[in-house]
Design a protein around this motif. Structure first.
Motif, PDB file in Angstrom:
ATOM      1  N   LYS A  64       0.842  -1.195   0.000  1.00  0.00           N
ATOM      2  CA  LYS A  64       0.000   0.000   0.000  1.00  0.00           C
ATOM      3  C   LYS A  64       0.879   1.247   0.000  1.00  0.00           C
ATOM      4  N   ALA A  65       2.002   1.147   0.703  1.00  0.00           N
ATOM      5  CA  ALA A  65       2.940   2.264   0.759  1.00  0.00           C
ATOM      6  C   ALA A  65       3.631   2.415  -0.592  1.00  0.00           C
ATOM      7  N   LYS A  66       3.835   3.646  -0.984  1.00  0.00           N
ATOM      8  CA  LYS A  66       4.493   3.961  -2.248  1.00  0.00           C
ATOM      9  C   LYS A  66       5.582   4.993  -1.998  1.00  0.00           C
ATOM     10  N   ILE A  67       6.672   4.861  -2.708  1.00  0.00           N
ATOM     11  CA  ILE A  67       7.767   5.817  -2.612  1.00  0.00           C
ATOM     12  C   ILE A  67       7.708   6.687  -3.871  1.00  0.00           C
ATOM     13  N   ASN A  91       8.550  10.081   5.601  1.00  0.00           N
ATOM     14  CA  ASN A  91       7.272   9.506   6.033  1.00  0.00           C
ATOM     15  C   ASN A  91       6.826   8.359   5.134  1.00  0.00           C
ATOM     16  N   GLN A  92       7.124   8.433   3.836  1.00  0.00           N
ATOM     17  CA  GLN A  92       6.778   7.339   2.926  1.00  0.00           C
ATOM     18  C   GLN A  92       7.567   6.080   3.280  1.00  0.00           C
ATOM     19  N   PHE A  93       8.858   6.230   3.577  1.00  0.00           N
ATOM     20  CA  PHE A  93       9.660   5.077   3.974  1.00  0.00           C
ATOM     21  C   PHE A  93       9.211   4.542   5.330  1.00  0.00           C
ATOM     22  N   LEU A  94       8.817   5.423   6.225  1.00  0.00           N
ATOM     23  CA  LEU A  94       8.312   4.996   7.522  1.00  0.00           C
ATOM     24  C   LEU A  94       7.021   4.189   7.355  1.00  0.00           C
ATOM     25  N   GLU A  95       6.136   4.656   6.498  1.00  0.00           N
ATOM     26  CA  GLU A  95       4.892   3.948   6.219  1.00  0.00           C
ATOM     27  C   GLU A  95       5.192   2.564   5.632  1.00  0.00           C
ATOM     28  N   LEU A  96       6.160   2.487   4.745  1.00  0.00           N
ATOM     29  CA  LEU A  96       6.554   1.210   4.165  1.00  0.00           C
ATOM     30  C   LEU A  96       7.095   0.271   5.239  1.00  0.00           C
ATOM     31  N   GLU A  98       6.491   0.285   8.426  1.00  0.00           N
ATOM     32  CA  GLU A  98       5.396  -0.142   9.304  1.00  0.00           C
ATOM     33  C   GLU A  98       4.551  -1.213   8.639  1.00  0.00           C
ATOM     34  N   GLU A  99       4.282  -1.046   7.361  1.00  0.00           N
ATOM     35  CA  GLU A  99       3.486  -2.049   6.628  1.00  0.00           C
ATOM     36  C   GLU A  99       4.224  -3.386   6.572  1.00  0.00           C
ATOM     37  N   LEU A 100       5.501  -3.361   6.301  1.00  0.00           N
ATOM     38  CA  LEU A 100       6.266  -4.598   6.180  1.00  0.00           C
ATOM     39  C   LEU A 100       6.483  -5.301   7.515  1.00  0.00           C
ATOM     40  N   SER A 101       6.431  -4.550   8.601  1.00  0.00           N
ATOM     41  CA  SER A 101       6.676  -5.152   9.914  1.00  0.00           C
ATOM     42  C   SER A 101       5.437  -5.835  10.494  1.00  0.00           C
ATOM     43  N   GLN A 102       4.312  -5.683   9.828  1.00  0.00           N
ATOM     44  CA  GLN A 102       3.073  -6.297  10.340  1.00  0.00           C
ATOM     45  C   GLN A 102       2.975  -7.755   9.939  1.00  0.00           C
TER      46      GLN A 102
END
Length: 102
Positions: A64-67, A91-96, A98-102
């Motif tokens: 869902k996250a995009k760079i 913030n985009q890398f942070l969102e990525l 967080e998504e990958l760590s779930q």
């Protein structure tokens, strides 16, 4: 790939990137068959513009996250310095992450 549980692949809206992704998918499938283990491929839209995102929307397993394309990313990579905390790119890398760590 042989020892991986997850493979991350940045993708942009170029023909070459999409063809490379197809090769990567074939390699992952070959490893899965020989290794009898599951490998999850995550496709990360990377260094793309908002206009280009629909061009790669058909690809499966996208995050869902995009760079998004940004000069700050290019500059930071060129000079070897981290992105400034709190910026759009950071913030985009942070969102990525967080998504990958779930």
């Amino acid at each position: 790939i042989f020892c991986s549980d997850v493979v991350l692949s940045p993708i942009n809206a170029t023909r070459w990137a999409i063809q490379s992704l197809q090769i990567l998918e074939e390699e992952i499938e070959a490893v899965k068959e020989s290794n009898e283990r599951d490998i999850d491929l995550k496709v990360i839209p990377s260094i793309v513009t908002e206009k280009e995102i629909p061009k790669i929307g058909f690809l499966e397993n996208q995050t869902k996250a995009k760079i998004l394309k940004d000069n700050q990313i290019k500059k930071s990579g060129t000079i070897g310095k981290p992105l400034s905390q709190g910026t759009k790119s950071w913030n985009q890398f942070l969102e990525l992450a967080e998504e990958l760590s779930q």
